[in-house]
Design an enzyme around this catalytic site. Structure first.
Site, PDB file in Angstrom:
ATOM      1  N   MET A 155       0.868  -1.083  -0.040  1.00  0.00           N
ATOM      2  CA  MET A 155      -0.081  -0.082   0.171  1.00  0.00           C
ATOM      3  C   MET A 155       0.857   1.196   0.026  1.00  0.00           C
ATOM      4  O   MET A 155       0.413   2.237   0.553  1.00  0.00           O
ATOM      5  CB  MET A 155      -0.971   0.022   1.224  1.00  0.00           C
ATOM      6  CG  MET A 155      -1.882  -1.311   1.208  1.00  0.00           C
ATOM      7  SD  MET A 155      -3.528  -0.724   2.126  1.00  0.00           S
ATOM      8  CE  MET A 155      -2.995  -0.289   3.540  1.00  0.00           C
ATOM      9  N   GLY A 156       2.165   1.271  -0.263  1.00  0.00           N
ATOM     10  CA  GLY A 156       2.854   2.453  -0.525  1.00  0.00           C
ATOM     11  C   GLY A 156       3.657   2.837   0.854  1.00  0.00           C
ATOM     12  O   GLY A 156       3.591   1.861   1.836  1.00  0.00           O
ATOM     13  N   HIS A 210       9.029   1.040   3.550  1.00  0.00           N
ATOM     14  CA  HIS A 210      10.175   0.956   4.236  1.00  0.00           C
ATOM     15  C   HIS A 210      10.874  -0.379   3.925  1.00  0.00           C
ATOM     16  O   HIS A 210      10.738  -1.005   3.052  1.00  0.00           O
ATOM     17  CB  HIS A 210       9.727   1.244   5.632  1.00  0.00           C
ATOM     18  CG  HIS A 210       8.759   0.072   6.056  1.00  0.00           C
ATOM     19  ND1 HIS A 210       9.089  -1.232   6.063  1.00  0.00           N
ATOM     20  CD2 HIS A 210       7.343   0.264   6.169  1.00  0.00           C
ATOM     21  CE1 HIS A 210       7.840  -1.832   6.510  1.00  0.00           C
ATOM     22  NE2 HIS A 210       6.846  -0.983   6.707  1.00  0.00           N
ATOM     23  N   GLY A 233      11.289  -3.100   5.431  1.00  0.00           N
ATOM     24  CA  GLY A 233      10.447  -4.199   5.316  1.00  0.00           C
ATOM     25  C   GLY A 233       9.873  -4.682   3.956  1.00  0.00           C
ATOM     26  O   GLY A 233       9.879  -5.947   3.586  1.00  0.00           O
ATOM     27  N   HIS A 234       9.302  -3.708   3.232  1.00  0.00           N
ATOM     28  CA  HIS A 234       8.786  -3.926   1.924  1.00  0.00           C
ATOM     29  C   HIS A 234      10.050  -4.451   0.914  1.00  0.00           C
ATOM     30  O   HIS A 234      10.115  -5.137   0.350  1.00  0.00           O
ATOM     31  CB  HIS A 234       8.250  -2.780   1.366  1.00  0.00           C
ATOM     32  CG  HIS A 234       7.008  -2.290   2.178  1.00  0.00           C
ATOM     33  ND1 HIS A 234       6.864  -1.128   3.007  1.00  0.00           N
ATOM     34  CD2 HIS A 234       5.758  -2.893   2.162  1.00  0.00           C
ATOM     35  CE1 HIS A 234       5.700  -1.002   3.472  1.00  0.00           C
ATOM     36  NE2 HIS A 234       5.042  -1.901   3.096  1.00  0.00           N
ATOM     37  N   GLN A 260      -3.332 -12.120   8.418  1.00  0.00           N
ATOM     38  CA  GLN A 260      -3.460 -11.885   7.026  1.00  0.00           C
ATOM     39  C   GLN A 260      -2.829 -12.769   6.122  1.00  0.00           C
ATOM     40  O   GLN A 260      -3.374 -13.135   4.951  1.00  0.00           O
ATOM     41  CB  GLN A 260      -3.179 -10.413   6.583  1.00  0.00           C
ATOM     42  CG  GLN A 260      -3.061  -9.885   5.209  1.00  0.00           C
ATOM     43  CD  GLN A 260      -2.401  -8.677   4.873  1.00  0.00           C
ATOM     44  OE1 GLN A 260      -3.214  -7.799   5.220  1.00  0.00           O
ATOM     45  NE2 GLN A 260      -1.319  -8.644   4.395  1.00  0.00           N
ATOM     46  N   ARG A 275       2.526   2.953   9.543  1.00  0.00           N
ATOM     47  CA  ARG A 275       1.736   3.587  10.409  1.00  0.00           C
ATOM     48  C   ARG A 275       2.716   4.002  11.603  1.00  0.00           C
ATOM     49  O   ARG A 275       2.336   4.995  12.361  1.00  0.00           O
ATOM     50  CB  ARG A 275       0.633   2.760  11.151  1.00  0.00           C
ATOM     51  CG  ARG A 275      -0.356   2.650   9.851  1.00  0.00           C
ATOM     52  CD  ARG A 275      -1.807   2.177  10.846  1.00  0.00           C
ATOM     53  NE  ARG A 275      -2.881   2.214   9.880  1.00  0.00           N
ATOM     54  CZ  ARG A 275      -3.358   1.151   9.107  1.00  0.00           C
ATOM     55  NH1 ARG A 275      -2.772  -0.051   9.127  1.00  0.00           N
ATOM     56  NH2 ARG A 275      -4.289   1.284   8.586  1.00  0.00           N
TER      57      ARG A 275
END
Length: 284
Positions: free
Chosen positions: A33-34, A37, A39-40, A156, A190
């Protein structure tokens, strides 16, 4: 350093993927979702190890946000995301508008039972139908050989594995380990919402889970370890949604001897909702 190509429609996506497929190249998808960071980027690296081409999607999915949640203010930095993806060597970015993903008159929603029950669903009953629907769409639209999802969103991940299995989608689902800041806080878009004081106190979440997991593995009763974790998290200023020990495969509250377990938590601090989880060794 050139930026990756960006496509915004399903037709463009499929046209871009076609020659890669014809050349016999494996394709990996990293849905995001953009507000990217490290982690992505770690998920991108997994994709690069498993495929010749990596596609990253950037789409803030409105279907997984309730009207009271932070869709309008969710962190967005498209140009910054493209720079990070260019540096990582991503081949293609799929960045659709909401109308492309959810055309007018659309009437299909994907719901998944089993691992979606409880935990996140208790606090966000709308959430997993939104996730399952958008992930199903992405897996059909891109038809990747492999798709990579982070373990930070562990429930998820379990839901996505279930829907992929149940719908016989030919994509291998691979998990990427949770990336953490040096002080232990799980990386999350977040986290940008946290003020300085709340950011300092937020480390209590991961610390409490680590202590509880160690206590359980050392033979402490799970209920006592969970109670200690909840008290530590609340003492740091959090309001807890849940802190639970679950079967890592089914997410059932009934854990099984010899099967791996997972300690999962969600809590709010300064109006920011954070989630985390850690692996707990199987009980004998």
């Amino acid at each position: 350093m050139s930026r990756p190509a960006v496509v915004t429609t399903v037709a463009e996506l499929r046209a871009h993927l076609k020659p890669w497929r014809q050349a016999g190249e494996r394709i990996a998808l990293v849905p995001t979702m953009g507000a990217l960071h490290a982690g992505h980027i770690s998920l991108v690296r997994i994709g690069q190890a498993r495929a010749e081409r990596v596609v990253t999607s950037i789409f803030v999915n409105p279907k997984q946000f309730a009207p009271t949640e932070d869709l309008a203010t969710y962190p967005r930095d498209f140009d910054g995301d493209l720079e990070k993806l260019a540096e990582a060597g991503v081949d293609l970015v799929f960045a659709p508008e909401a109308a492309e993903m959810y055309p007018e008159g659309e009437a299909t929603v994907v719901t998944v039972g089993g691992p979606s029950a409880g935990l996140e669903s208790d606090a966000r009953p709308h959430f997993f139908a939104g996730v399952a629907t958008v992930v199903t769409k992405l897996l059909i639209q891109c038809a990747p050989d492999v798709a990579i999802f982070g373990e930070k969103d562990f429930q998820q991940l379990a839901v996505i594995r279930t829907l992929t299995r149940d719908l016989a989608l030919p994509t291998e689902i691979v998990a990427g380990a949770t990336m953490r800041e040096p002080d232990g806080l799980a990386m999350s878009s977040r986290n940008l919402y946290l003020n300085k004081d709340d950011r300092r106190r937020a480390t209590a979440l991961s610390a409490a889970l680590a202590a509880a997991g160690e206590a359980i593995e050392d033979g402490a009763p799970a209920d006592a370890a969970l109670l200690s974790a909840r008290r530590a998290i609340e003492a740091a200023g959090f309001t807890i949604d849940y802190v639970e020990l679950r079967d890592a495969e089914t997410l059932s509250a009934s854990t099984r001897p010899g099967k791996p377990r997972r300690l999962l938590a969600a809590a709010r601090i300064g109006g920011v909702r954070l989630i985390d989880n850690i692996a707990v060794a199987a009980a004998e």
